[in-house]
Scaffold this motif. Structure first.
Motif, short mmCIF file in Angstrom:
data_model
loop_
_atom_site.label_atom_id
_atom_site.label_comp_id
_atom_site.label_asym_id
_atom_site.label_seq_id
_atom_site.Cartn_x
_atom_site.Cartn_y
_atom_site.Cartn_z
N ASN A 140 33.00 48.74 41.57
CA ASN A 140 33.11 47.29 41.74
C ASN A 140 34.57 46.85 41.69
N ARG A 141 34.78 45.60 42.08
CA ARG A 141 36.09 44.96 42.02
C ARG A 141 35.88 43.62 41.34
N VAL A 142 36.63 43.38 40.26
CA VAL A 142 36.50 42.13 39.50
C VAL A 142 37.39 41.07 40.14
N GLU A 143 36.76 39.95 40.51
CA GLU A 143 37.50 38.85 41.13
C GLU A 143 37.84 37.74 40.14
N GLY A 144 37.05 37.63 39.08
CA GLY A 144 37.31 36.61 38.07
C GLY A 144 36.67 37.04 36.76
N ALA A 145 37.30 36.65 35.62
CA ALA A 145 36.78 37.06 34.32
C ALA A 145 37.28 36.13 33.23
N THR A 146 36.49 36.01 32.16
CA THR A 146 36.94 35.25 31.00
C THR A 146 38.05 35.99 30.27
N PHE A 147 38.17 37.28 30.49
CA PHE A 147 39.30 38.08 29.99
C PHE A 147 40.20 38.33 31.18
N PRO A 148 41.31 37.56 31.30
CA PRO A 148 42.12 37.59 32.52
C PRO A 148 42.67 38.96 32.90
N ASN A 149 42.81 39.86 31.95
CA ASN A 149 43.35 41.18 32.26
C ASN A 149 42.45 41.99 33.19
N TRP A 150 41.18 41.62 33.29
CA TRP A 150 40.26 42.35 34.16
C TRP A 150 40.34 41.90 35.62
N VAL A 151 40.89 40.72 35.86
CA VAL A 151 40.92 40.18 37.23
C VAL A 151 41.73 41.12 38.13
N GLY A 152 41.12 41.48 39.25
CA GLY A 152 41.74 42.40 40.21
C GLY A 152 41.44 43.86 39.92
N GLY A 153 40.80 44.13 38.80
CA GLY A 153 40.48 45.51 38.45
C GLY A 153 39.43 46.12 39.35
#
Length: 189
Positions: A140-153
């Motif tokens: 998967n690819r994270v586009e948005g998260a409540t933990f900003p460090n995951w965004v784009g992962g």
């Protein structure tokens, strides 16, 4: 019905006229070629297997193994939902069902302690995902998260494994710090 306007009738008329000019071995070879062509078409690989993760899943348990110990990151009453859409998007929200309500009642009005506790006992994120030829989760690819460090992962099956077993799904996520998160989900009905 005129045979000129009906292609199927015209084909059979042409075939009967050609039959007079064809030798028996040539006719047999032609029929054999048609038969082999149909058999080859039937043996071609089938379409991709159904997407095994598509649907809505409710979390029933979650643990985090770190430094030889086991924690319950979402408490003894974990609440969570994981949704995989057929157009290859996902949303996952995990929370501790026993997290106390904020005193203020206002979302932005929590104390430092309330905000810290809420952040530590919940996560929400969304993005896109893929499946392999067998319909199994492939990443998967994270586009948005409540933990900003995951965004784009981007997570491959090296970090994140989702295994569907009937109406249950087992998630194993290896965090960058080496901790291993495990969750079990049941298909929502």
């Amino acid at each position: 019905m005129k045979s000129e306007s009906n292609p199927r009738a015209r084909f059979w008329l042409d075939l009967m006229q050609w039959r007079q000019h064809l030798s028996r071995p040539l006719l047999v070879a032609g029929l054999l070629a048609l038969s082999l062509s149909a058999t080859a078409r039937d043996s071609e690989p089938k379409a991709r297997t159904a997407n095994q993760v598509a649907g809505t899943w409710r979390m029933v348990s979650a643990t985090l193994e770190t430094n030889g110990g086991v924690e319950h990151p979402y408490g003894e009453n974990p609440q969570g939902m994981l949704v995989f859409t057929s157009d290859m998007h996902f949303v996952e929200v995990l929370t501790d069902g026993d997290t106390p309500r904020f005193t203020s009642g206002a979302r932005g009005g929590g104390s430092d302690e309330e905000n810290r506790r809420a952040m530590a006992s919940s996560i929400g994120f969304f993005g896109t995902y893929s499946v392999d030829e067998q319909g199994q989760f492939a990443g998967n690819r994270v586009e948005g998260a409540t933990f900003p460090n995951w965004v784009g992962g981007v997570r491959t099956t090296k970090e994140l494994q989702l295994r569907v077993d009937g109406e249950r799904m087992h998630e194993t996520f290896t965090r960058p710090d080496g901790g291993r998160f495990r969750a079990e989900f049941v298909r929502a009905r």
